[in-house]
Motif scaffolding. Sequence first.
Motif, PDB file in Angstrom:
ATOM      1  N   MET A   1       0.833  -1.184   0.000  1.00 42.07           N
ATOM      2  CA  MET A   1       0.000   0.000   0.000  1.00 42.07           C
ATOM      3  C   MET A   1       0.879   1.248   0.000  1.00 42.07           C
ATOM      4  O   MET A   1       1.968   1.240   0.544  1.00 42.07           O
ATOM      5  CB  MET A   1      -0.913  -0.024   1.235  1.00 42.07           C
ATOM      6  CG  MET A   1      -1.976   1.052   1.220  1.00 42.07           C
ATOM      7  SD  MET A   1      -2.810   1.135  -0.356  1.00 42.07           S
ATOM      8  CE  MET A   1      -4.470   1.120   0.081  1.00 42.07           C
ATOM      9  N   SER A   2       0.397   2.267  -0.606  1.00 44.02           N
ATOM     10  CA  SER A   2       1.105   3.532  -0.674  1.00 44.02           C
ATOM     11  C   SER A   2       1.309   4.123   0.718  1.00 44.02           C
ATOM     12  O   SER A   2       0.513   3.876   1.628  1.00 44.02           O
ATOM     13  CB  SER A   2       0.281   4.500  -1.538  1.00 44.02           C
ATOM     14  OG  SER A   2       0.820   5.786  -1.513  1.00 44.02           O
ATOM     15  N   ARG A   3       2.347   4.911   0.886  1.00 42.50           N
ATOM     16  CA  ARG A   3       2.617   5.568   2.162  1.00 42.50           C
ATOM     17  C   ARG A   3       1.559   6.617   2.494  1.00 42.50           C
ATOM     18  O   ARG A   3       1.404   6.991   3.651  1.00 42.50           O
ATOM     19  CB  ARG A   3       4.005   6.188   2.139  1.00 42.50           C
ATOM     20  CG  ARG A   3       5.091   5.132   2.142  1.00 42.50           C
ATOM     21  CD  ARG A   3       6.469   5.733   2.027  1.00 42.50           C
ATOM     22  NE  ARG A   3       7.460   4.674   2.174  1.00 42.50           N
ATOM     23  CZ  ARG A   3       8.652   4.709   1.620  1.00 42.50           C
ATOM     24  NH1 ARG A   3       9.026   5.741   0.887  1.00 42.50           N
ATOM     25  NH2 ARG A   3       9.486   3.701   1.800  1.00 42.50           N
ATOM     26  N   ILE A   4       0.889   7.133   1.484  1.00 41.35           N
ATOM     27  CA  ILE A   4      -0.253   8.037   1.655  1.00 41.35           C
ATOM     28  C   ILE A   4      -1.423   7.368   0.955  1.00 41.35           C
ATOM     29  O   ILE A   4      -1.316   6.971  -0.207  1.00 41.35           O
ATOM     30  CB  ILE A   4       0.032   9.437   1.071  1.00 41.35           C
ATOM     31  CG1 ILE A   4       1.185  10.100   1.850  1.00 41.35           C
ATOM     32  CG2 ILE A   4      -1.227  10.294   1.093  1.00 41.35           C
ATOM     33  CD1 ILE A   4       1.596  11.455   1.322  1.00 41.35           C
ATOM     34  N   ALA A   5      -2.520   7.236   1.661  1.00 40.84           N
ATOM     35  CA  ALA A   5      -3.667   6.490   1.134  1.00 40.84           C
ATOM     36  C   ALA A   5      -4.278   7.187  -0.076  1.00 40.84           C
ATOM     37  O   ALA A   5      -4.466   8.407  -0.078  1.00 40.84           O
ATOM     38  CB  ALA A   5      -4.729   6.335   2.221  1.00 40.84           C
ATOM     39  N   PRO A   6      -4.580   6.420  -1.114  1.00 37.49           N
ATOM     40  CA  PRO A   6      -5.249   6.991  -2.284  1.00 37.49           C
ATOM     41  C   PRO A   6      -6.729   7.228  -2.001  1.00 37.49           C
ATOM     42  O   PRO A   6      -7.314   6.605  -1.117  1.00 37.49           O
ATOM     43  CB  PRO A   6      -5.075   5.904  -3.350  1.00 37.49           C
ATOM     44  CG  PRO A   6      -4.899   4.640  -2.577  1.00 37.49           C
ATOM     45  CD  PRO A   6      -4.259   5.012  -1.267  1.00 37.49           C
ATOM     46  N   LEU A   7      -7.317   8.150  -2.758  1.00 31.87           N
ATOM     47  CA  LEU A   7      -8.763   8.342  -2.688  1.00 31.87           C
ATOM     48  C   LEU A   7      -9.440   7.052  -3.118  1.00 31.87           C
ATOM     49  O   LEU A   7      -8.939   6.328  -3.979  1.00 31.87           O
ATOM     50  CB  LEU A   7      -9.207   9.453  -3.641  1.00 31.87           C
ATOM     51  CG  LEU A   7      -8.842  10.887  -3.293  1.00 31.87           C
ATOM     52  CD1 LEU A   7      -9.388  11.828  -4.368  1.00 31.87           C
ATOM     53  CD2 LEU A   7      -9.362  11.272  -1.927  1.00 31.87           C
ATOM     54  N   SER A 160       8.580  10.281 -10.975  1.00 27.30           N
ATOM     55  CA  SER A 160       9.337   9.164 -10.403  1.00 27.30           C
ATOM     56  C   SER A 160       9.604   9.384  -8.921  1.00 27.30           C
ATOM     57  O   SER A 160       9.495   8.445  -8.116  1.00 27.30           O
ATOM     58  CB  SER A 160      10.652   8.968 -11.155  1.00 27.30           C
ATOM     59  OG  SER A 160      10.410   8.574 -12.480  1.00 27.30           O
ATOM     60  N   TYR A 161       9.949  10.607  -8.530  1.00 23.53           N
ATOM     61  CA  TYR A 161      10.144  10.910  -7.113  1.00 23.53           C
ATOM     62  C   TYR A 161       8.862  10.635  -6.340  1.00 23.53           C
ATOM     63  O   TYR A 161       8.889  10.063  -5.250  1.00 23.53           O
ATOM     64  CB  TYR A 161      10.535  12.373  -6.916  1.00 23.53           C
ATOM     65  CG  TYR A 161      11.955  12.748  -7.224  1.00 23.53           C
ATOM     66  CD1 TYR A 161      12.897  11.827  -7.669  1.00 23.53           C
ATOM     67  CD2 TYR A 161      12.374  14.052  -7.071  1.00 23.53           C
ATOM     68  CE1 TYR A 161      14.201  12.206  -7.943  1.00 23.53           C
ATOM     69  CE2 TYR A 161      13.677  14.443  -7.333  1.00 23.53           C
ATOM     70  CZ  TYR A 161      14.588  13.518  -7.765  1.00 23.53           C
ATOM     71  OH  TYR A 161      15.874  13.901  -8.032  1.00 23.53           O
ATOM     72  N   LEU A 162       7.727  11.059  -6.900  1.00 19.30           N
ATOM     73  CA  LEU A 162       6.447  10.830  -6.224  1.00 19.30           C
ATOM     74  C   LEU A 162       6.160   9.336  -6.082  1.00 19.30           C
ATOM     75  O   LEU A 162       5.848   8.852  -4.993  1.00 19.30           O
ATOM     76  CB  LEU A 162       5.318  11.517  -6.996  1.00 19.30           C
ATOM     77  CG  LEU A 162       5.289  13.036  -6.909  1.00 19.30           C
ATOM     78  CD1 LEU A 162       4.381  13.622  -7.983  1.00 19.30           C
ATOM     79  CD2 LEU A 162       4.836  13.472  -5.521  1.00 19.30           C
ATOM     80  N   ALA A 163       6.237   8.617  -7.192  1.00 18.01           N
ATOM     81  CA  ALA A 163       5.915   7.184  -7.160  1.00 18.01           C
ATOM     82  C   ALA A 163       6.868   6.412  -6.266  1.00 18.01           C
ATOM     83  O   ALA A 163       6.441   5.563  -5.472  1.00 18.01           O
ATOM     84  CB  ALA A 163       5.923   6.616  -8.578  1.00 18.01           C
ATOM     85  N   ASN A 164       8.160   6.709  -6.365  1.00 17.56           N
ATOM     86  CA  ASN A 164       9.147   6.003  -5.543  1.00 17.56           C
ATOM     87  C   ASN A 164       9.072   6.444  -4.079  1.00 17.56           C
ATOM     88  O   ASN A 164       9.107   5.612  -3.167  1.00 17.56           O
ATOM     89  CB  ASN A 164      10.564   6.228  -6.079  1.00 17.56           C
ATOM     90  CG  ASN A 164      10.817   5.533  -7.399  1.00 17.56           C
ATOM     91  OD1 ASN A 164      10.082   4.653  -7.807  1.00 17.56           O
ATOM     92  ND2 ASN A 164      11.867   5.948  -8.085  1.00 17.56           N
ATOM     93  N   GLY A 165       8.979   7.757  -3.855  1.00 18.37           N
ATOM     94  CA  GLY A 165       8.961   8.277  -2.487  1.00 18.37           C
ATOM     95  C   GLY A 165       7.719   7.869  -1.716  1.00 18.37           C
ATOM     96  O   GLY A 165       7.775   7.675  -0.496  1.00 18.37           O
ATOM     97  N   LEU A 166       6.587   7.772  -2.407  1.00 16.11           N
ATOM     98  CA  LEU A 166       5.342   7.360  -1.758  1.00 16.11           C
ATOM     99  C   LEU A 166       5.182   5.845  -1.758  1.00 16.11           C
ATOM    100  O   LEU A 166       4.190   5.335  -1.251  1.00 16.11           O
ATOM    101  CB  LEU A 166       4.147   8.028  -2.448  1.00 16.11           C
ATOM    102  CG  LEU A 166       4.121   9.558  -2.350  1.00 16.11           C
ATOM    103  CD1 LEU A 166       2.994  10.127  -3.207  1.00 16.11           C
ATOM    104  CD2 LEU A 166       4.003  10.014  -0.902  1.00 16.11           C
ATOM    105  N   ASP A 167       6.142   5.150  -2.361  1.00 19.43           N
ATOM    106  CA  ASP A 167       6.142   3.689  -2.417  1.00 19.43           C
ATOM    107  C   ASP A 167       4.827   3.152  -2.992  1.00 19.43           C
ATOM    108  O   ASP A 167       4.184   2.270  -2.419  1.00 19.43           O
ATOM    109  CB  ASP A 167       6.413   3.096  -1.032  1.00 19.43           C
ATOM    110  CG  ASP A 167       6.801   1.625  -1.092  1.00 19.43           C
ATOM    111  OD1 ASP A 167       7.301   1.176  -2.147  1.00 19.43           O
ATOM    112  OD2 ASP A 167       6.600   0.922  -0.090  1.00 19.43           O
ATOM    113  N   LEU A 168       4.444   3.714  -4.158  1.00 23.64           N
ATOM    114  CA  LEU A 168       3.192   3.297  -4.779  1.00 23.64           C
ATOM    115  C   LEU A 168       3.276   1.835  -5.191  1.00 23.64           C
ATOM    116  O   LEU A 168       4.286   1.401  -5.764  1.00 23.64           O
ATOM    117  CB  LEU A 168       2.886   4.148  -6.013  1.00 23.64           C
ATOM    118  CG  LEU A 168       2.681   5.643  -5.788  1.00 23.64           C
ATOM    119  CD1 LEU A 168       2.305   6.318  -7.110  1.00 23.64           C
ATOM    120  CD2 LEU A 168       1.640   5.926  -4.721  1.00 23.64           C
ATOM    121  N   PRO A 169       2.229   1.083  -4.936  1.00 23.62           N
ATOM    122  CA  PRO A 169       2.217  -0.311  -5.390  1.00 23.62           C
ATOM    123  C   PRO A 169       2.119  -0.335  -6.913  1.00 23.62           C
ATOM    124  O   PRO A 169       1.448   0.504  -7.519  1.00 23.62           O
ATOM    125  CB  PRO A 169       0.967  -0.893  -4.737  1.00 23.62           C
ATOM    126  CG  PRO A 169       0.071   0.277  -4.506  1.00 23.62           C
ATOM    127  CD  PRO A 169       0.980   1.451  -4.257  1.00 23.62           C
TER     128      PRO A 169
END
Length: 179
Positions: A1-7, A160-169
Amino acid sequence: MSRIAPLEPPYAPDIREQFDRIMRGAPPLVLFRVMAGNARAWEKFRAGSLLDRGPLSLREREIVIDRTCARTGCEYEWGVHVRAFAAAAQLTEEQVRATVKGAADASCWSAAEQALIATVDALHARATLSDAEFKTLSAHYDEAKIFEIILLCGFYRTVSYLANGLDLPLEATAARFPT
């Protein structure tokens, strides 16, 4: 799961409309759902984005995006783009693999495409182009395309920073980096 929950659905009508415009009716990506949860970040992301058609061909655009995402180790966005656009951009399996594993001068690329990849690599490594690199790029691309290439590199580095930093699945249907 992402580090910040998606809507999660149901989405507010304005958000649903924005998702539909970007995704053309397909379910929204986790990246978009996470970003839309922060109104300011979502507004800035959409305002600064390069999601529209610019002066580059789809093929040129995807080479730049795929290589940028590969260089930043962003399997999330690379996979989304490969799945959505590689076939339409007429990228072969060898070329898709080369965006991750190949040298800029790999024989699967035309001279113009080699210049694109070398530009992405230089910007990634040094955040600039030498005079020789710029001369090579400008031998194949006009000023409008050069601006677009540099903007795409910067924008997709941010993605890429967003996806990697937020650890998006990873998206279930997205491509995976070659092994």
